[in-house]
Design a protein around this motif. Sequence first.
Motif, mmCIF file in Angstrom:
data_model
loop_
_atom_site.group_PDB
_atom_site.id
_atom_site.type_symbol
_atom_site.label_atom_id
_atom_site.label_comp_id
_atom_site.label_asym_id
_atom_site.label_seq_id
_atom_site.Cartn_x
_atom_site.Cartn_y
_atom_site.Cartn_z
ATOM 1 N N ARG A 192 -29.175 1.650 9.992
ATOM 2 C CA ARG A 192 -28.886 0.227 10.172
ATOM 3 C C ARG A 192 -29.139 -0.208 11.611
ATOM 4 N NH1 ARG A 192 -26.568 -2.066 5.821
ATOM 5 N NH2 ARG A 192 -25.822 -0.648 4.198
ATOM 6 N N ARG A 196 -31.751 -3.060 12.729
ATOM 7 C CA ARG A 196 -31.394 -4.219 13.555
ATOM 8 C C ARG A 196 -32.400 -4.418 14.682
ATOM 9 N NH1 ARG A 196 -26.589 -5.948 14.665
ATOM 10 N NH2 ARG A 196 -27.791 -7.675 15.539
ATOM 11 N N THR A 199 -35.647 -6.081 13.729
ATOM 12 C CA THR A 199 -35.679 -7.513 13.459
ATOM 13 C C THR A 199 -36.186 -8.303 14.662
ATOM 14 O OG1 THR A 199 -33.384 -7.916 14.158
ATOM 15 C CG2 THR A 199 -33.744 -7.336 11.834
ATOM 16 N N LEU A 245 -33.690 -0.691 3.762
ATOM 17 C CA LEU A 245 -33.360 -1.833 4.611
ATOM 18 C C LEU A 245 -34.613 -2.624 4.979
ATOM 19 C CD1 LEU A 245 -30.742 -0.129 6.956
ATOM 20 C CD2 LEU A 245 -30.291 -1.735 5.096
ATOM 21 N N ARG A 248 -35.239 -4.708 1.825
ATOM 22 C CA ARG A 248 -34.243 -5.710 1.444
ATOM 23 C C ARG A 248 -33.668 -6.501 2.614
ATOM 24 N NH1 ARG A 248 -32.463 -5.089 -3.709
ATOM 25 N NH2 ARG A 248 -30.517 -6.170 -3.242
ATOM 26 N N GLY A 249 -33.889 -6.030 3.833
ATOM 27 C CA GLY A 249 -33.307 -6.688 4.988
ATOM 28 C C GLY A 249 -32.010 -6.014 5.407
ATOM 29 N N VAL A 250 -31.522 -6.344 6.590
ATOM 30 C CA VAL A 250 -30.332 -5.714 7.138
ATOM 31 C C VAL A 250 -29.329 -6.781 7.543
ATOM 32 C CG1 VAL A 250 -31.372 -5.618 9.468
ATOM 33 C CG2 VAL A 250 -29.451 -4.099 8.880
ATOM 34 N N ARG A 251 -28.068 -6.548 7.226
ATOM 35 C CA ARG A 251 -27.014 -7.484 7.613
ATOM 36 C C ARG A 251 -26.544 -7.167 9.030
ATOM 37 N NH1 ARG A 251 -25.788 -6.477 2.161
ATOM 38 N NH2 ARG A 251 -25.633 -8.385 0.895
ATOM 39 N N SER A 254 -21.131 -7.352 7.928
ATOM 40 C CA SER A 254 -20.936 -7.276 6.491
ATOM 41 C C SER A 254 -20.801 -8.641 5.831
ATOM 42 C CB SER A 254 -19.704 -6.420 6.173
ATOM 43 O OG SER A 254 -18.539 -6.989 6.756
ATOM 44 N N ALA A 258 -28.421 -10.797 4.762
ATOM 45 C CA ALA A 258 -29.405 -9.856 5.293
ATOM 46 C C ALA A 258 -30.526 -10.603 6.000
ATOM 47 C CB ALA A 258 -29.967 -9.001 4.164
ATOM 48 N N GLU A 259 -31.039 -10.017 7.066
ATOM 49 C CA GLU A 259 -32.137 -10.578 7.826
ATOM 50 C C GLU A 259 -33.370 -9.696 7.658
ATOM 51 O OE1 GLU A 259 -30.675 -10.740 11.786
ATOM 52 O OE2 GLU A 259 -29.313 -12.413 11.402
#
Length: 281
Positions: A192, A196, A199, A245, A248-251, A254, A258-259
Amino acid sequence: MCPLDDAPGAVVAQRPQHDQGRLRPEHEVEGEQGGRLAPLDLFDRLPQDGRQLGRLRDGAPYTVLATWIARGAIETSRRLELGDEMATRFTDPRVEARTFAPLVLDMLVAAGDLKAGWVDAFEHWYPAEQDLRGHDETLGWLHAVAHGADLLASFGCHPEVAPVRMLDLAAARLTAPTDHVYDQMEDDRLARAIARVLTRTDLSERDAVGWLDPIADRFGADRISTPVPAHISNCLRTLRLLYILADRGVRPASELPAEPLHHRDVVKSGIATVLDRIVRR
């Protein structure tokens, strides 16, 4: 995505104003001799006993310090001093002190504080840490990989830190030899953190996947021996979650949506190529 001060339309978070006069006695905690101490007083004199440090980390002082930093209730000079002190803890002989440091530094960076020396100290410590236990019955949570991953994400999302530097650092951690198999979701936390950083919209396509090259070179040259070495297992599981990730993207948290990862398809292809190179027989 990671906030960039110079990104078009970027919104830079402002530290909330806080009336220090409103801080009530319950923001203090009991001292060793029964007196009342502010959280910074306790952090100034880190306990020598690992169990005491565990109580400090997991108890009220840590929670109050996190609240004060987030609210801007501690003056800048004092926060920077605290960060400098935490940076020195990366070379402390006690694992509980070394793994405690990234927790506090992460608070400070999240609040907008940063010094180049903090990044340097972290960069030297993270891939070199040998004690990768998640939890110890006496010392409590150590979690070097997970705590370090959280700080890696914060540094990697900071506009004054080159994202490639943190991606290369993640690769160094993943390729460092160890006999310890991640057993407290460290692979998830590191994946994760990497996501991040990925992004960041100022990453080129090459930079978004270049950090994978040393992993492929380190683990993809020969067949995997059995039993599978711990560091290869750790790396494979981290990259597999990172692929998800990337898809699907990462938050960032929580409770947030998701980005997307920048250069999503290129990253997915790069991860898949490395995984195939490592696991093929």
